[in-house]
Design an enzyme around this catalytic site. Structure first.
Site, PDB file in Angstrom:
ATOM      1  N   GLU A 165       0.794  -1.245   0.000  1.00  0.00           N
ATOM      2  CA  GLU A 165       0.000   0.000   0.000  1.00  0.00           C
ATOM      3  C   GLU A 165       0.819   1.284   0.000  1.00  0.00           C
ATOM      4  O   GLU A 165       0.294   2.362   0.258  1.00  0.00           O
ATOM      5  CB  GLU A 165      -0.992   0.015   1.176  1.00  0.00           C
ATOM      6  CG  GLU A 165      -2.370  -0.467   0.819  1.00  0.00           C
ATOM      7  CD  GLU A 165      -2.499  -1.990   0.741  1.00  0.00           C
ATOM      8  OE1 GLU A 165      -3.565  -2.439   0.339  1.00  0.00           O
ATOM      9  OE2 GLU A 165      -1.555  -2.721   1.059  1.00  0.00           O
ATOM     10  N   TYR A 167       3.405   2.018   2.028  1.00  0.00           N
ATOM     11  CA  TYR A 167       3.999   2.361   3.318  1.00  0.00           C
ATOM     12  C   TYR A 167       5.515   2.089   3.282  1.00  0.00           C
ATOM     13  O   TYR A 167       6.055   1.704   2.249  1.00  0.00           O
ATOM     14  CB  TYR A 167       3.309   1.589   4.439  1.00  0.00           C
ATOM     15  CG  TYR A 167       1.870   2.021   4.666  1.00  0.00           C
ATOM     16  CD1 TYR A 167       1.568   3.297   5.131  1.00  0.00           C
ATOM     17  CD2 TYR A 167       0.808   1.152   4.422  1.00  0.00           C
ATOM     18  CE1 TYR A 167       0.249   3.690   5.339  1.00  0.00           C
ATOM     19  CE2 TYR A 167      -0.512   1.537   4.623  1.00  0.00           C
ATOM     20  CZ  TYR A 167      -0.781   2.809   5.079  1.00  0.00           C
ATOM     21  OH  TYR A 167      -2.084   3.211   5.286  1.00  0.00           O
ATOM     22  N   ARG A 215       2.046  -8.834   4.561  1.00  0.00           N
ATOM     23  CA  ARG A 215       1.137  -8.303   3.540  1.00  0.00           C
ATOM     24  C   ARG A 215       1.991  -7.660   2.455  1.00  0.00           C
ATOM     25  O   ARG A 215       2.587  -6.602   2.643  1.00  0.00           O
ATOM     26  CB  ARG A 215       0.160  -7.291   4.129  1.00  0.00           C
ATOM     27  CG  ARG A 215      -0.871  -6.848   3.096  1.00  0.00           C
ATOM     28  CD  ARG A 215      -2.076  -6.200   3.712  1.00  0.00           C
ATOM     29  NE  ARG A 215      -3.048  -5.862   2.690  1.00  0.00           N
ATOM     30  CZ  ARG A 215      -4.215  -5.306   2.935  1.00  0.00           C
ATOM     31  NH1 ARG A 215      -4.557  -5.021   4.188  1.00  0.00           N
ATOM     32  NH2 ARG A 215      -5.047  -5.018   1.962  1.00  0.00           N
ATOM     33  N   HIS A 253      -1.730   3.819  -1.817  1.00  0.00           N
ATOM     34  CA  HIS A 253      -2.775   4.792  -1.511  1.00  0.00           C
ATOM     35  C   HIS A 253      -2.748   5.975  -2.470  1.00  0.00           C
ATOM     36  O   HIS A 253      -3.763   6.637  -2.669  1.00  0.00           O
ATOM     37  CB  HIS A 253      -2.636   5.281  -0.069  1.00  0.00           C
ATOM     38  CG  HIS A 253      -3.028   4.255   0.947  1.00  0.00           C
ATOM     39  ND1 HIS A 253      -4.186   3.533   0.854  1.00  0.00           N
ATOM     40  CD2 HIS A 253      -2.417   3.836   2.090  1.00  0.00           C
ATOM     41  CE1 HIS A 253      -4.276   2.702   1.886  1.00  0.00           C
ATOM     42  NE2 HIS A 253      -3.216   2.858   2.639  1.00  0.00           N
ATOM     43  N   ARG A 256      -3.725   6.221  -8.788  1.00  0.00           N
ATOM     44  CA  ARG A 256      -4.939   6.790  -9.385  1.00  0.00           C
ATOM     45  C   ARG A 256      -5.736   5.692 -10.089  1.00  0.00           C
ATOM     46  O   ARG A 256      -6.225   5.856 -11.208  1.00  0.00           O
ATOM     47  CB  ARG A 256      -4.568   7.918 -10.354  1.00  0.00           C
ATOM     48  CG  ARG A 256      -3.806   9.050  -9.715  1.00  0.00           C
ATOM     49  CD  ARG A 256      -4.543   9.648  -8.514  1.00  0.00           C
ATOM     50  NE  ARG A 256      -5.732  10.387  -8.923  1.00  0.00           N
ATOM     51  CZ  ARG A 256      -6.617  10.882  -8.060  1.00  0.00           C
ATOM     52  NH1 ARG A 256      -6.467  10.677  -6.759  1.00  0.00           N
ATOM     53  NH2 ARG A 256      -7.668  11.557  -8.487  1.00  0.00           N
ATOM     54  N   ARG A 289     -12.159  -6.594  -2.734  1.00  0.00           N
ATOM     55  CA  ARG A 289     -13.397  -6.829  -3.478  1.00  0.00           C
ATOM     56  C   ARG A 289     -13.756  -8.308  -3.563  1.00  0.00           C
ATOM     57  O   ARG A 289     -14.224  -8.808  -4.587  1.00  0.00           O
ATOM     58  CB  ARG A 289     -13.327  -6.204  -4.876  1.00  0.00           C
ATOM     59  CG  ARG A 289     -13.306  -4.692  -4.863  1.00  0.00           C
ATOM     60  CD  ARG A 289     -14.626  -4.090  -4.399  1.00  0.00           C
ATOM     61  NE  ARG A 289     -15.637  -4.181  -5.448  1.00  0.00           N
ATOM     62  CZ  ARG A 289     -16.935  -4.323  -5.215  1.00  0.00           C
ATOM     63  NH1 ARG A 289     -17.375  -4.442  -3.975  1.00  0.00           N
ATOM     64  NH2 ARG A 289     -17.796  -4.354  -6.200  1.00  0.00           N
ATOM     65  N   CYS A 338     -19.670   0.788  -0.710  1.00  0.00           N
ATOM     66  CA  CYS A 338     -19.975   2.217  -0.859  1.00  0.00           C
ATOM     67  C   CYS A 338     -18.896   3.120  -0.273  1.00  0.00           C
ATOM     68  O   CYS A 338     -18.770   4.283  -0.664  1.00  0.00           O
ATOM     69  CB  CYS A 338     -21.317   2.537  -0.208  1.00  0.00           C
ATOM     70  SG  CYS A 338     -21.323   2.364   1.600  1.00  0.00           S
ATOM     71  N   GLN A 340     -18.906   4.699   2.366  1.00  0.00           N
ATOM     72  CA  GLN A 340     -19.454   5.855   3.077  1.00  0.00           C
ATOM     73  C   GLN A 340     -19.306   5.759   4.590  1.00  0.00           C
ATOM     74  O   GLN A 340     -19.140   6.783   5.258  1.00  0.00           O
ATOM     75  CB  GLN A 340     -20.932   6.043   2.715  1.00  0.00           C
ATOM     76  CG  GLN A 340     -21.156   6.458   1.283  1.00  0.00           C
ATOM     77  CD  GLN A 340     -22.633   6.553   0.944  1.00  0.00           C
ATOM     78  OE1 GLN A 340     -23.435   7.058   1.714  1.00  0.00           O
ATOM     79  NE2 GLN A 340     -23.000   6.041  -0.233  1.00  0.00           N
TER      80      GLN A 340
END
Length: 666
Positions: A165, A167, A215, A253, A256, A289, A338, A340
């Site tokens: 990611e 880091y 990871r 992170h 894009r 996912r 989502c 959210q």
């Protein structure tokens, strides 16, 4: 057995795990709060109670420089062990297994003194790091080992070393961020030295009985990331040093490219994990996912991975694994991708929860107790607030009936299914339909509830939702003017030239729907993902979409940039997609009139005409309270929740929480 591969046990470092499901690491945002440790204990204990095979905590820094920021969790001394022991004891009391992730943020940190292999600022951080010296690198390796040793003392069953990611460890691995010419840089051997020595030191600190996961980034999705053969070489190197499990990380992170939003196809990254699994002898877990038991089962059965790591699905339903084991997958409250409730709050300084499960992260706060007196309760409205209220009230023992004028539950979620990528939102009303039936809620669907229908009920809750705000403009009654509900429901079709009034969430959904109606989009082609992995980072040149069959213009009165109020982690994805498809976006617009030519506006003091065949109105909502006024006139007390109470914006996150809280309080 339907999910026999997913439910088969697996042994890591002599520790027998009951199934192949991992709750992956998530930063929850309340780690630095005064009540952090009891909340974390409650949170992880509920997932252990739900039967998950292995839990990985959120990232814990091995030193202050590596923390997320001033409130980040750090484990550097025995004085910090009591809080961790609350967590491990709570998990073990439920029969679970938990490992602690050790994460050094590197140049992503918000700490006062941030460090990296080279002094290159991350595009998502305003602060530039300084370069670690050789001595500091050696001390950092020792800090990882000390952190691992303390984790074992705290009762963890092992640790996970975070090497993906973007880091710190990932920064050492990639040419993008490692410009060193000493023994910690240069060729791959030098760039992976930092990780290899950390794994060696951590393995020694853990001893022979504690598990170690790493990871590892399967695909960086940034320029000058790891090459395909380098990912495999790193995996083999850490296997040789005593790693027990390789867990998949996908993308940095700062990449894009979307990796976990609902626009990403389910299982989109399993191919990258399968490449590594084929080349090592230790178990490899796929991630990102993977949200259904059927998909997880097929990935393991097909040999693409040995385990599956699911973080957000365990926010949505902590009993995910137990329901799979019981053969009750239809009873799983599914994650809808989502962002959210989970990721968006983290990036704005809040704490994670879940849109479809408001209890997540607040397990001690949302307690269900039998009422002193059971009542007959009528809930009018089958959207998020109404469904949640009816379910919680019925679970507590109330006699509940739910009324909705529509033929199916879901409210605004039903409209969402038309938007490309949001098809899985329908999992939520499907879950509620079976859950409401299970607890005996009477469903009255297909016609509006009347005051007479509600007369027998002692408590009336109105979750009647919203109605779209009407357009007040000369020409608003022109035949070309339609509401967003007409378009998303399929009752009406848009013409070749479209003006969308409003650039909030609904406006973007309508634009995405219209673009998707024109043609399907290939996810890998659009975002430039090279599944052949021929270039560093796994990137390729994005494929331009075919010429648009519609001319779409989005407009808003506000002067700020269109889409500014969208979700922090998904808004940029939607905006980039629409821009690729040549959707125009105008801000600071004054609407003047609509006539046969289209929409007349003023923008930047200049009068303009937006030629249009269809003008779609997405200018906000008003509460639907007709029934409330009628009932109050009859002397009945009602409680308004969701959009019926506040229609200032469509907020399913607030609606589910409000409905849940009221259902628990009735």
């Amino acid at each position: 057995m339907r999910h026999r591969h997913l439910l088969s046990p697996i042994t890591l470092r002599g520790v027998a795990l009951p199934n192949r499901m991992i709750m992956g690491s998530m930063h929850l945002g309340f780690e630095g709060l005064p009540d952090a440790w009891p909340r974390l204990a409650d949170f992880y204990a509920e997932r252990a109670r739900g039967g998950i095979g292995l839990i990985v905590t959120g990232g814990v820094a091995p030193n202050p420089q590596g923390s997320f920021g001033p409130d980040g969790t750090v484990l550097t001394s025995e004085a910090e062990l009591p809080g961790h022991r609350l967590v491990t004891q709570a998990v073990h009391a439920q029969g679970g297994r938990i490992i602690m992730q050790i994460l050094h943020c590197g140049r992503y940190s918000r700490a006062a003194d941030i460090v990296a292999p080279s002094p290159l600022r991350a595009p998502i951080n305003s602060q530039a790091p300084r370069e670690l010296s050789d001595a500091e690198i050696e001390r950092t390796i020792a800090d990882f080992a000390r952190c691992a040793r303390l984790a074992v003392q705290a009762g963890y069953d092992g640790v996970e070393v975070m090497a993906s990611e973007g880091y710190l460890i990932n920064e050492f691995l990639a040419l993008r961020t490692n410009k060193r010419t000493d023994r910690w840089g240069g060729d791959l051997h030098g760039r992976m030295r930092f990780l290899v020595e950390i794994v060696r030191a951590v393995r020694a600190a853990l001893g022979e009985r504690a598990m170690m996961s790493v990871r590892l980034s399967m695909i960086d999705l940034v320029e000058d990331g790891l090459a395909a053969d380098e990912v495999v070489a790193v995996a083999r190197a850490i296997e040789a040093e005593g790693c027990d499990l390789i867990n998949s990380g996908i993308g940095w992170h700062e990449a894009r490219v979307p990796t976990i939003a609902h626009t990403v196809p389910q299982g989109a990254w399993a191919w990258a994990t399968a490449r590594v699994k084929a080349m090592v002898g230790i178990p490899v877990a796929a991630s990102n996912r993977i949200k259904t038991a059927d998909l997880a089962e097929s990935l393991i059965a097909e040999g693409q991975c040995d385990m599956v790591s699911m973080a957000r699905p365990l926010l949505a339903d902590p009993a995910f694994a137990a329901k799979v084991a019981a053969g009750e997958t239809e009873a799983i409250n599914a994650c809808i991708g989502c962002n959210q409730g989970c990721l968006d709050p983290i990036f704005t300084g809040g704490a994670a929860t879940c849109l479809v499960n408001p209890r997540a992260g607040r397990e001690g706060e949302f307690q269900s107790r039998r009422p002193c007196e059971t009542q007959r309760v009528a809930v009018v409205g089958g959207g998020p607030a109404g469904m949640a209220c009816a379910l919680e009230a019925a679970r507590r023992g109330h006699d509940v009936a739910l009324f909705d004028a529509a033929q199916e539950l879901g409210g605004q979620f039903i409209l969402a299914r038309a938007v490309p990528g949001k098809e899985e939102y329908l999992a939520t009303p499907a879950y509620y339909a079976q859950a409401l039936k299970k607890v005996g809620v009477e469903l009255h669907l297909g016609r509006p509830a009347t005051a007479r229908d509600l007369a027998p009920y002692g408590r009336i809750v109105l979750a009647t939702g919203i109605r779209p705000r009407r357009l007040d403009l000369p020409g608003a009654d022109h035949p070309m003017v339609v509401g967003y509900e007409d378009i998303l429901s399929g009752r009406k079709r848009a013409g070749a030239r479209v003006a969308i009034l409003g650039s909030g969430g609904i406006g973007f959904d309508v634009a995405l729907y219209l673009v998707g109606e024109d043609h399907e989009t290939d996810f890998n082609a659009e975002w430039g993902i090279d599944r052949a992995f021929t270039a560093r980072g796994g990137l390729a040149e994005p494929v331009a979409p075919p010429p648009a069959r519609r001319a779409i213009t989005m407009l808003q009165r506000k002067a700020d940039r269109p889409g500014a109020a969208l979700g922090k982690t998904t808004g940029w994805i939607h905006k980039a997609h629409l821009q690729r498809h040549h959707v125009d976006m105008l801000a600071g617009v004054a609407y003047r009139r609509i006539d046969d030519k289209g929409l007349h506006i003023t923008v930047n003091g200049e009068e303009r005409l937006v030629e249009a065949d269809t003008v779609i109105v997405c200018i906000g909502q008003e509460p639907r309270r007709d029934l409330a006024d009628e009932l109050k006139a009859l002397g009945r007390e009602v409680q308004l929740i969701g959009g019926a109470r506040d229609a200032s914006k469509l907020d399913a996150l607030a609606a589910f929480e409000e409905g849940t809280r009221l259902g628990l309080a009735l």
